[in-house]
Scaffold this motif. Structure first.
Motif, PDB file in Angstrom:
ATOM      1  N   ALA A 278      23.235  41.053  42.660  1.00  0.00           N
ATOM      2  CA  ALA A 278      22.202  42.166  42.422  1.00  0.00           C
ATOM      3  C   ALA A 278      21.833  42.503  43.865  1.00  0.00           C
ATOM      4  CB  ALA A 278      21.073  41.898  41.600  1.00  0.00           C
ATOM      5  N   SER A 279      21.961  41.644  44.791  1.00  0.00           N
ATOM      6  CA  SER A 279      21.610  42.140  46.154  1.00  0.00           C
ATOM      7  C   SER A 279      22.551  42.995  46.713  1.00  0.00           C
ATOM      8  CB  SER A 279      21.806  40.665  47.196  1.00  0.00           C
ATOM      9  OG  SER A 279      20.752  39.693  46.697  1.00  0.00           O
TER      10      SER A 279
ATOM     11  N   GLU B 286      33.164  31.609  45.380  1.00  0.00           N
ATOM     12  CA  GLU B 286      34.454  31.952  44.913  1.00  0.00           C
ATOM     13  C   GLU B 286      34.551  33.457  44.296  1.00  0.00           C
ATOM     14  OE1 GLU B 286      37.359  29.080  42.845  1.00  0.00           O
ATOM     15  OE2 GLU B 286      36.643  30.154  41.213  1.00  0.00           O
ATOM     16  N   ILE B 287      35.430  34.141  44.570  1.00  0.00           N
ATOM     17  CA  ILE B 287      35.627  35.521  44.176  1.00  0.00           C
ATOM     18  C   ILE B 287      36.847  35.865  43.887  1.00  0.00           C
ATOM     19  CG2 ILE B 287      35.477  38.211  44.841  1.00  0.00           C
ATOM     20  CD1 ILE B 287      33.434  37.024  47.160  1.00  0.00           C
TER      21      ILE B 287
ATOM     22  N   HIS C 218      39.580  33.594  46.144  1.00  0.00           N
ATOM     23  CA  HIS C 218      39.511  33.078  47.390  1.00  0.00           C
ATOM     24  C   HIS C 218      37.961  32.813  47.520  1.00  0.00           C
ATOM     25  CE1 HIS C 218      38.264  37.533  47.526  1.00  0.00           C
ATOM     26  NE2 HIS C 218      37.724  37.154  48.476  1.00  0.00           N
ATOM     27  N   SER C 219      37.762  31.937  48.636  1.00  0.00           N
ATOM     28  CA  SER C 219      36.261  31.547  48.949  1.00  0.00           C
ATOM     29  C   SER C 219      35.853  32.062  50.401  1.00  0.00           C
ATOM     30  CB  SER C 219      36.457  29.828  48.882  1.00  0.00           C
ATOM     31  OG  SER C 219      35.129  29.386  49.319  1.00  0.00           O
ATOM     32  N   VAL C 220      34.560  32.315  50.051  1.00  0.00           N
ATOM     33  CA  VAL C 220      34.125  33.099  51.485  1.00  0.00           C
ATOM     34  C   VAL C 220      32.742  32.415  51.734  1.00  0.00           C
ATOM     35  CG1 VAL C 220      33.062  35.126  50.203  1.00  0.00           C
ATOM     36  CG2 VAL C 220      33.434  35.247  52.732  1.00  0.00           C
ATOM     37  N   GLN C 221      32.323  31.878  52.783  1.00  0.00           N
ATOM     38  CA  GLN C 221      31.146  31.430  53.166  1.00  0.00           C
ATOM     39  C   GLN C 221      30.034  32.760  53.223  1.00  0.00           C
ATOM     40  OE1 GLN C 221      31.493  28.853  56.676  1.00  0.00           O
ATOM     41  NE2 GLN C 221      29.167  28.062  56.294  1.00  0.00           N
ATOM     42  N   MET C 222      28.899  32.413  52.770  1.00  0.00           N
ATOM     43  CA  MET C 222      28.032  33.498  52.691  1.00  0.00           C
ATOM     44  C   MET C 222      27.669  34.043  54.173  1.00  0.00           C
ATOM     45  SD  MET C 222      25.390  32.654  49.336  1.00  0.00           S
ATOM     46  CE  MET C 222      24.550  34.196  49.840  1.00  0.00           C
ATOM     47  N   THR C 223      27.742  33.091  55.017  1.00  0.00           N
ATOM     48  CA  THR C 223      27.310  33.517  56.314  1.00  0.00           C
ATOM     49  C   THR C 223      28.352  34.519  56.985  1.00  0.00           C
ATOM     50  OG1 THR C 223      28.422  31.703  57.361  1.00  0.00           O
ATOM     51  CG2 THR C 223      26.145  31.496  57.187  1.00  0.00           C
ATOM     52  N   LYS C 224      29.428  34.764  56.212  1.00  0.00           N
ATOM     53  CA  LYS C 224      30.689  35.745  56.846  1.00  0.00           C
ATOM     54  C   LYS C 224      30.839  36.694  55.713  1.00  0.00           C
ATOM     55  CE  LYS C 224      32.838  31.841  59.302  1.00  0.00           C
ATOM     56  NZ  LYS C 224      34.140  31.097  59.470  1.00  0.00           N
ATOM     57  N   LEU C 225      29.941  36.795  54.629  1.00  0.00           N
ATOM     58  CA  LEU C 225      30.194  37.800  53.525  1.00  0.00           C
ATOM     59  C   LEU C 225      29.395  39.214  54.107  1.00  0.00           C
ATOM     60  CD1 LEU C 225      31.039  38.393  50.814  1.00  0.00           C
ATOM     61  CD2 LEU C 225      28.513  37.843  50.123  1.00  0.00           C
ATOM     62  N   THR C 226      30.108  40.190  54.371  1.00  0.00           N
ATOM     63  CA  THR C 226      29.621  41.374  54.688  1.00  0.00           C
ATOM     64  C   THR C 226      29.624  42.215  53.457  1.00  0.00           C
ATOM     65  OG1 THR C 226      32.054  42.236  55.262  1.00  0.00           O
ATOM     66  CG2 THR C 226      30.643  41.335  57.055  1.00  0.00           C
ATOM     67  N   ALA C 227      30.591  42.243  52.560  1.00  0.00           N
ATOM     68  CA  ALA C 227      30.267  43.174  51.301  1.00  0.00           C
ATOM     69  C   ALA C 227      31.137  42.615  50.140  1.00  0.00           C
ATOM     70  CB  ALA C 227      30.606  44.504  51.649  1.00  0.00           C
ATOM     71  N   PHE C 228      31.176  42.537  49.045  1.00  0.00           N
ATOM     72  CA  PHE C 228      31.707  42.253  47.879  1.00  0.00           C
ATOM     73  C   PHE C 228      32.960  43.355  47.714  1.00  0.00           C
ATOM     74  CE2 PHE C 228      27.890  40.451  46.739  1.00  0.00           C
ATOM     75  CZ  PHE C 228      28.560  38.898  46.354  1.00  0.00           C
ATOM     76  N   PRO C 229      34.377  42.876  47.418  1.00  0.00           N
ATOM     77  CA  PRO C 229      35.347  43.969  47.197  1.00  0.00           C
ATOM     78  C   PRO C 229      35.073  44.636  45.868  1.00  0.00           C
ATOM     79  CG  PRO C 229      35.909  41.679  46.615  1.00  0.00           C
ATOM     80  CD  PRO C 229      34.653  41.602  47.314  1.00  0.00           C
ATOM     81  N   GLU C 230      35.830  45.715  45.690  1.00  0.00           N
ATOM     82  CA  GLU C 230      35.934  46.685  44.389  1.00  0.00           C
ATOM     83  C   GLU C 230      36.065  45.623  43.386  1.00  0.00           C
ATOM     84  OE1 GLU C 230      37.528  50.167  44.731  1.00  0.00           O
ATOM     85  OE2 GLU C 230      36.228  50.951  46.546  1.00  0.00           O
ATOM     86  N   LYS C 231      35.649  45.952  42.103  1.00  0.00           N
ATOM     87  CA  LYS C 231      36.023  45.232  40.960  1.00  0.00           C
ATOM     88  C   LYS C 231      36.107  44.000  41.256  1.00  0.00           C
ATOM     89  CE  LYS C 231      38.576  49.278  38.943  1.00  0.00           C
ATOM     90  NZ  LYS C 231      39.774  49.978  38.540  1.00  0.00           N
TER      91      LYS C 231
END
Length: 266
Positions: free
Chosen positions: A103-104, A124-125, A133-146
């Motif tokens: 929701a963020s 894990e997305i 694939h796994s992404v560290q939250m410190t490196k998350l810029t945006a979620f992909p579509e769908k």
């Protein structure tokens, strides 16, 4: 129209084949639901909790009450404290950890974002077209579509100082935020530190953390003042670069919390 996903594959298929379909879990942040949507509360993998020695894997549809019931000794204390500030027992029984994260948006990060950011949590997305694939939250810029958030991996470390605070209105507005401060000590040396702030802006500044790491403890009053000034200088630099603009009230509260947290290292 409402659909119910009973597996991850079903959820991904719905995302792929129904244009504009919305995913809901606890739906505690939704005012009205229009169009097509589907729930993931019946997906076993998404409601599972798996605690290992060094980390805990939490399914995205795990409720906040389920995490709270684990107790402060089985999840990081800053996460436990953050969960307790969200709504009431009824809300926490519906709201999910994945919902709080997803929701963020670039405009606002919800309560659990700061503690998970400080804890170096990994997400894990899944998407209909990609493998997990796994992404560290410190490196998350945006979620992909769908996308489908399936799991949150939270490291379990022994922190000597753990501080979580919510500031501003209990209603989440541009003047509210969450703050997390973590510190680990080894032989009277500050060996590891993490500081996160999230709300209408979100940051975890490595420059500030690196300045503090390796300092001998206890900190002196002068060191606390110097480090507090360093934190303010970093804010000024980020604002000058138009990285973000921090509301004045949040600026004061952030710097006060930095000062308070550093005093715990004396």
């Amino acid at each position: 129209m409402m659909y119910s996903a009973t597996s991850i594959d079903t959820a991904l298929s719905l995302l792929k084949n129904i244009a504009g379909i919305q995913l809901i879990a606890g739906a505690t942040l939704e005012r009205t639901l229009k169009g097509d949507f589907f729930t993931i509360r019946s997906v076993p993998e998404l409601t599972a909790i798996d605690r290992k020695e060094r980390y805990i894997d939490v399914g995205a549809a795990v409720t906040l009450s389920a995490l709270e019931e684990l107790g402060e000794g089985r999840i990081p204390s800053v996460l436990f404290e953050a969960i307790k500030t969200i709504g009431n027992p009824f809300v926490r029984n519906l709201a999910t950890i994945g919902g709080n994260i997803c929701a963020s948006s670039p405009r606002f990060k919800h309560t659990l974002y700061a503690p998970l950011l400080a804890l170096d949590a990994r997400l894990e997305i899944r998407t209909p077209s990609d493998l997990p694939h796994s992404v560290q939250m410190t490196k998350l810029t945006a979620f992909p579509e769908k996308f489908l958030l399936t799991k949150i991996r939270i490291p379990l470390e022994d922190w000597d100082v753990s501080i979580f605070r919510r500031v501003g209105s209990e209603l989440q507005t541009e003047k509210s935020a969450s703050f997390t401060f973590l510190a680990k000590m080894e032989k009277d040396v500050l060996s590891k530190i993490a500081i996160a702030f999230a709300g209408s802006l979100c940051f975890r500044n490595k420059e500030l953390e690196n300045t503090m790491q390796g300092l001998k403890l206890p900190l002196t009053d002068k060191q606390i003042e110097d480090l507090s000034k360093k934190a303010e200088e970093i804010l000024n630099t980020l604002e000058a670069k138009n990285t973000f603009v921090i509301p004045p009230i949040l600026r004061v509260q952030y710097l006060n919390l930095i000062h308070y947290s550093l005093e715990q290292l004396t």
